[in-house]
Design an enzyme around this catalytic site. Structure first.
Site, mmCIF file in Angstrom:
data_model
loop_
_atom_site.group_PDB
_atom_site.id
_atom_site.type_symbol
_atom_site.label_atom_id
_atom_site.label_comp_id
_atom_site.label_asym_id
_atom_site.label_seq_id
_atom_site.Cartn_x
_atom_site.Cartn_y
_atom_site.Cartn_z
ATOM 1 N N ASP A 260 0.823 -1.210 0.000
ATOM 2 C CA ASP A 260 0.000 0.000 0.000
ATOM 3 C C ASP A 260 0.858 1.260 0.000
ATOM 4 O OD1 ASP A 260 0.955 -0.357 2.589
ATOM 5 O OD2 ASP A 260 -1.006 -0.841 3.431
ATOM 6 N N ASN B 200 -7.716 -2.824 14.125
ATOM 7 C CA ASN B 200 -9.111 -3.115 13.745
ATOM 8 C C ASN B 200 -9.208 -4.328 12.821
ATOM 9 O OD1 ASN B 200 -8.130 -2.135 11.339
ATOM 10 N ND2 ASN B 200 -9.464 -0.349 11.239
ATOM 11 N N GLU C 265 -9.645 -2.017 5.199
ATOM 12 C CA GLU C 265 -10.313 -1.719 6.459
ATOM 13 C C GLU C 265 -11.581 -2.569 6.623
ATOM 14 O OE1 GLU C 265 -8.601 -0.031 8.428
ATOM 15 O OE2 GLU C 265 -8.272 2.062 7.878
ATOM 16 N N HIS D 179 -7.328 -4.796 10.078
ATOM 17 C CA HIS D 179 -7.016 -4.571 8.666
ATOM 18 C C HIS D 179 -5.719 -5.270 8.268
ATOM 19 C CE1 HIS D 179 -4.753 -0.474 9.388
ATOM 20 N NE2 HIS D 179 -3.900 -1.475 9.406
HETATM 21 P P1 PGA Z 1 2.098 -1.456 12.664
HETATM 22 O O1 PGA Z 1 0.901 -1.433 11.622
HETATM 23 O O2 PGA Z 1 3.049 -2.495 12.179
HETATM 24 O O3 PGA Z 1 2.669 -0.067 12.596
HETATM 25 O O4 PGA Z 1 1.489 -1.788 13.988
HETATM 26 C C1 PGA Z 1 0.345 -2.635 11.200
HETATM 27 C C2 PGA Z 1 -0.802 -2.340 10.274
HETATM 28 O O5 PGA Z 1 -1.504 -1.336 10.484
HETATM 29 O O6 PGA Z 1 -1.015 -3.128 9.338
#
Ligand code: PGA
Length: 242
Positions: A67, A136, A143, A138
């Site tokens: 992404d 959450n 999302e 994702h």
């Molecule tokens: P993080 O993010 O590794 O910064 O916790 C993970 C994500 O949001 O996929």
């Protein structure tokens, strides 16, 4: 699904780097799906050290990032392009033309998604897809929603995602509102998926994602449908599996 409960984040980083190394040793022209965020930084650190010692070569490797934020120029320190340069690409022998990251500055974002999908279709299959996990549920920037999109698409980030990522920016107002993300279908097409989760704040969501109902409300729960998922958890994230 293989769930490995490891003692600490360092063990997770080592195990993650080992899996990537063995994938590339076995198949020097492997296609790697890469993630950003806080979670994989330690894995990339090990890969850079290993590359410096000649233990892994990226000359024939192709990468696809999951992404990218919309509206951050590639030289913005929080763009995922800049993140990848800083943590991996600037330190290894990967040719620039084998690196693929969605362009969140494209004037026509839908055309950019289409371009990315065509590139993914051309390679056919990602050999190893690395994933972090959002609070959450994702994966990538897919999302929770009533339905999920299969291919690369434009997504509006949830408030909780912007809050979680605000730690990398001066303030939440600077966190982009939109991103381009590979879709869940593209992610699930990978031959092997490596899900990496660390920290007590992810213990509930990772347990729910891997053992709870398969639902678009928790996009990571769809990983239960994939035949070859390896999950690396540190003790804090894996508390509910112990
Ligand atoms: P993080 O993010 O590794 O910064 O916790 C993970 C994500 O949001 O996929």
């Amino acid at each position: 699904m293989i769930i490995q409960l490891l003692q600490n984040a360092e063990q997770v980083d080592l195990a993650g780097a080992e899996l990537i190394k063995s994938t590339v040793r076995f198949k020097p022209n492997a296609v790697l799906g890469l993630a950003t965020g806080g979670t994989p930084v330690g894995i990339y650190k090990h890969l850079v050290q290993d590359a410096k010692q000649g233990l892994i070569h990226f000359k024939q490797v192709t990468t696809f990032n999951l992404d990218e934020y919309v509206g951050l120029p590639s030289d913005h320190p929080e763009s995922y392009r800049a993140y990848m340069e800083k943590h991996l690409f600037a330190h290894v022998d990967i040719p620039a033309e084998q690196v693929n990251i969605p362009d969140g500055m494209a004037t026509d974002l839908q055309a950019e998604c289409d371009r990315y999908n065509r590139l993914l279709a051309q390679v056919g299959q990602i050999d190893l897809q690395i994933l972090g996990l959002g609070h959450n549920g994702h994966i990538g920037f897919n999302e929770p929603a009533s339905s999920l999109t299969s291919e690369t698409h434009i997504v509006e980030l949830k408030e909780e995602t912007r809050q979680a990522n605000a730690r990398f920016f001066a303030s939440i107002d600077e966190v982009p509102t939109h991103a381009l993300t590979m879709g869940v279908g593209s992610i699930l097409k990978a031959k092997t998926i490596l899900l990496v989760v660390k920290g007590a704040d992810k213990a509930d969501i990772v347990h729910r994602a891997l053992t709870g109902p398969i639902t678009t409300d928790c996009p990571a729960s769809l990983l239960q449908l994939h035949p070859h998922v390896i999950v690396l958890l540190d003790a804090a994230a894996g508390r509910k599996f112990a």
